[in-house]
Design a protein around this motif. Structure first.
Motif, short mmCIF file in Angstrom:
data_model
loop_
_atom_site.label_atom_id
_atom_site.label_comp_id
_atom_site.label_asym_id
_atom_site.label_seq_id
_atom_site.Cartn_x
_atom_site.Cartn_y
_atom_site.Cartn_z
N LEU A 1 -0.81 0.50 -6.49
CA LEU A 1 0.12 1.50 -7.04
C LEU A 1 -0.48 2.14 -8.29
O LEU A 1 -0.40 3.35 -8.50
CB LEU A 1 1.42 0.81 -7.42
CG LEU A 1 2.66 1.22 -6.66
CD1 LEU A 1 3.78 0.23 -6.89
CD2 LEU A 1 3.12 2.61 -7.04
N LEU A 2 -1.08 1.29 -9.12
CA LEU A 2 -1.62 1.79 -10.38
C LEU A 2 -2.76 2.78 -10.15
O LEU A 2 -2.99 3.67 -10.96
CB LEU A 2 -2.11 0.62 -11.25
CG LEU A 2 -1.00 -0.30 -11.77
CD1 LEU A 2 -1.57 -1.53 -12.43
CD2 LEU A 2 -0.09 0.45 -12.75
N THR A 3 -3.47 2.60 -9.04
CA THR A 3 -4.61 3.49 -8.78
C THR A 3 -4.23 4.62 -7.83
O THR A 3 -5.08 5.37 -7.39
CB THR A 3 -5.78 2.67 -8.17
OG1 THR A 3 -5.25 1.94 -7.05
CG2 THR A 3 -6.38 1.72 -9.17
N SER A 4 -2.96 4.74 -7.49
CA SER A 4 -2.53 5.78 -6.55
C SER A 4 -2.03 7.01 -7.32
O SER A 4 -1.95 7.00 -8.55
CB SER A 4 -1.38 5.27 -5.69
OG SER A 4 -0.20 5.25 -6.47
N ASP A 5 -1.67 8.03 -6.57
CA ASP A 5 -1.10 9.23 -7.20
C ASP A 5 0.43 9.20 -7.21
O ASP A 5 1.07 10.21 -7.46
CB ASP A 5 -1.55 10.49 -6.43
CG ASP A 5 -3.02 10.73 -6.60
OD1 ASP A 5 -3.54 10.38 -7.68
OD2 ASP A 5 -3.65 11.26 -5.66
N LYS B 1 0.87 -1.19 0.00
CA LYS B 1 0.00 0.00 0.00
C LYS B 1 0.90 1.23 0.00
O LYS B 1 1.50 1.56 1.00
CB LYS B 1 -0.87 0.06 1.28
CG LYS B 1 -1.75 -1.14 1.52
CD LYS B 1 -3.20 -0.82 1.21
CE LYS B 1 -4.11 -2.01 1.40
NZ LYS B 1 -3.60 -3.31 0.96
N PRO B 2 0.98 1.91 -1.14
CA PRO B 2 1.88 3.08 -1.18
C PRO B 2 1.26 4.28 -0.46
O PRO B 2 0.06 4.35 -0.28
CB PRO B 2 1.98 3.37 -2.67
CG PRO B 2 0.70 2.89 -3.24
CD PRO B 2 0.25 1.72 -2.40
N GLN B 3 2.11 5.21 -0.09
CA GLN B 3 1.65 6.52 0.38
C GLN B 3 1.38 7.35 -0.88
O GLN B 3 2.02 7.12 -1.91
CB GLN B 3 2.75 7.22 1.18
CG GLN B 3 3.23 6.47 2.41
CD GLN B 3 2.14 6.33 3.44
OE1 GLN B 3 1.33 7.24 3.62
NE2 GLN B 3 2.06 5.17 4.07
N PRO B 4 0.46 8.34 -0.80
CA PRO B 4 0.20 9.14 -2.01
C PRO B 4 1.44 9.88 -2.50
O PRO B 4 1.56 10.23 -3.67
CB PRO B 4 -0.87 10.14 -1.57
CG PRO B 4 -1.27 9.76 -0.20
CD PRO B 4 -0.37 8.71 0.33
N CYS C 1 -0.15 9.65 -19.13
CA CYS C 1 -0.22 10.39 -17.87
C CYS C 1 1.15 10.99 -17.52
O CYS C 1 1.82 10.52 -16.60
CB CYS C 1 -0.68 9.42 -16.80
SG CYS C 1 -1.66 10.21 -15.55
N PRO C 2 1.56 12.01 -18.26
CA PRO C 2 2.92 12.53 -18.07
C PRO C 2 3.18 13.13 -16.69
O PRO C 2 4.33 13.19 -16.26
CB PRO C 2 3.05 13.61 -19.16
CG PRO C 2 1.69 13.85 -19.68
CD PRO C 2 0.82 12.70 -19.32
N GLU C 3 2.13 13.53 -15.99
CA GLU C 3 2.39 14.09 -14.66
C GLU C 3 2.64 12.98 -13.64
O GLU C 3 3.08 13.21 -12.53
CB GLU C 3 1.28 15.05 -14.19
CG GLU C 3 -0.11 14.52 -14.07
CD GLU C 3 -0.81 14.25 -15.41
OE1 GLU C 3 -0.27 14.59 -16.49
OE2 GLU C 3 -1.89 13.63 -15.38
N ARG C 4 2.33 11.73 -14.01
CA ARG C 4 2.54 10.61 -13.09
C ARG C 4 3.77 9.77 -13.45
O ARG C 4 4.41 9.19 -12.58
CB ARG C 4 1.29 9.71 -13.13
CG ARG C 4 0.82 9.26 -11.78
CD ARG C 4 -0.54 8.63 -11.86
NE ARG C 4 -0.59 7.52 -12.81
CZ ARG C 4 -0.14 6.30 -12.56
NH1 ARG C 4 0.43 6.03 -11.42
NH2 ARG C 4 -0.24 5.36 -13.47
N VAL C 5 4.09 9.67 -14.74
CA VAL C 5 5.21 8.82 -15.16
C VAL C 5 6.19 9.63 -16.02
O VAL C 5 5.81 10.17 -17.06
CB VAL C 5 4.73 7.59 -15.98
CG1 VAL C 5 5.89 6.66 -16.30
CG2 VAL C 5 3.63 6.84 -15.23
N LEU C 6 7.43 9.70 -15.57
CA LEU C 6 8.47 10.40 -16.34
C LEU C 6 9.45 9.36 -16.85
O LEU C 6 9.95 8.54 -16.06
CB LEU C 6 9.22 11.38 -15.43
CG LEU C 6 10.42 12.10 -16.07
CD1 LEU C 6 9.95 13.19 -17.02
CD2 LEU C 6 11.31 12.72 -15.00
#
Ligand code: A3P
Length: 319
Positions: free
Chosen positions: A137-141, A54-57, A206-211
């Motif tokens: 993770l996939l559904t997190s920010d 469970k990741p943190q946001p 989703c460029p703001e999530r994956v660089l």
């Protein structure tokens, strides 16, 4: 509490009898799961991860194919997140700890600690392909930084790494045989190309999530890309920091020359999801772009380039 361990060992028993298995690079076998190839410990770590993580946001996740510069980017991202006042007095954790101790691999941590909660760290790493990341993770920010590298250098790096790490009791892995396996996609977490393409797709969507960043780009212009990374992970540089040369100091501290000359990385070991301790020095070899020219024949180079061209096709990726 052995429940976690029983769960993953059971999953492995059930799964290993029924799925494709091939000769391994660092261990006896690789097993195919959800389209990619894993050693037994990494498979068990992945199952545990998929069920429990469970990741943190605010978690930042570094992802890569093995031998794509993970150690370097672990150090860079860690230094970008931890940059107050630790340079002047030589107390920065990266000077006495391996980047792999500072930034654990999720699946290795899960394998080593099947029943302990995940460490509440702002920066974690994994080699797991996009499609197999835990749903949480996939559904997190969470932000994902993905690093990739010319597959010719990745193959050569992996080949040398296997030479050091492959248990001596196993039959040797010859260069031609390893090359065939790599081209076929049978390498740890491979196929290499599918791994890159899936993260590139996620980054386009989703460029703001994956660089996504290339090892070679970082070697060409480390200041520009370190700045980009810092902004992406939410730790942008202030003008004052830029004036003080903080970016340059981070880049210097994380350089191949600096990190590989530290005592901890020359003679230290760490435990990272394998039954035996890992020599930190095995993660530092040449640290150069184009070292493949010293090992691969012209035909091998042509063949890998053709696979890359065919696979990357219309994606916009090139090497
Ligand atoms: P070579 O074998 O080509 O030298 P990973 O960390 O993903 O396992 O990748 C290891 C590769 O990154 C090795 O490549 C290693 O030498 C290189 N490397 C390690 N630290 C580096 C650094 N600080 N800068 C550039 N390359 C680095």
């Amino acid at each position: 509490n052995d429940e976690g361990q029983i769960e993953t060992r059971k999953a492995f028993m059930e799964f290993s009898s029924s799925i494709p298995k091939r000769k391994g690079w660092l261990s006896e076998h690789l097993y195919q799961y959800q389209g990619s190839w894993y050693t037994k410990p990494k498979f068990e770590g992945l199952v545990s991860l998929q069920n429990h993580f469970k990741p943190q946001p605010t978690t930042v996740l570094l992802v890569s194919n093995p031998k794509s510069g993970t150690t370097w980017f672990k150090a860079l991202l860690f230094a970008l997140m931890n940059r107050t006042g630790q340079y002047e007095d030589n107390s920065h954790p990266l000077l006495t700890k391996s980047p792999h101790e500072c930034v654990p691999f999720l699946e290795s941590y899960a394998y080593d600690n099947p029943t302990t909660p995940y460490p509440d760290l702002p920066l974690l790493a994994t080699h797991v392909p996009y499609a197999s990341l835990p749903e949480s993770l996939l559904t997190s920010d969470c932000r994902i930084v993905y690093v990739f590298r010319d597959p010719k250098d990745v193959f050569v790096s992996l080949w040398h790494f296997a030479g050091k790490r492959r248990p001596k009791k196993l039959p040797s892995l010859l260069l031609d045989e390893a090359f065939e396996m790599f081209c076929e996609g049978v390498s740890p977490y491979g196929p290499f190309w599918d791994h890159v393409l899936a993260y590139q797709k996620a980054s386009l969507e989703c460029p703001e999530r994956v660089l996504i960043l290339q090892y070679e780009e970082m070697t060409r212009d480390p200041i520009v890309h370190a700045k980009r990374l810092a902004a992406f992970i939410g730790h942008p540089f202030s003008l004052e920091e830029e004036r003080q040369g903080v970016i340059q100091r981070i880049v210097d501290m994380c350089s191949f020359e600096k990190l590989s000359s530290l005592e901890v990385n020359k003679s230290g070991v760490h435990h990272g999801g394998t039954p035996v301790a890992v020599q930190n020095s095995s993660y530092f070899r040449e640290g150069k772009v184009g070292d493949y020219k010293n090992l691969l024949t012209a035909e091998m180079i042509q063949r890998l380039d053709k696979i890359t061209k065919d696979k990357f096709g219309k994606s916009g990726l090139s090497m």
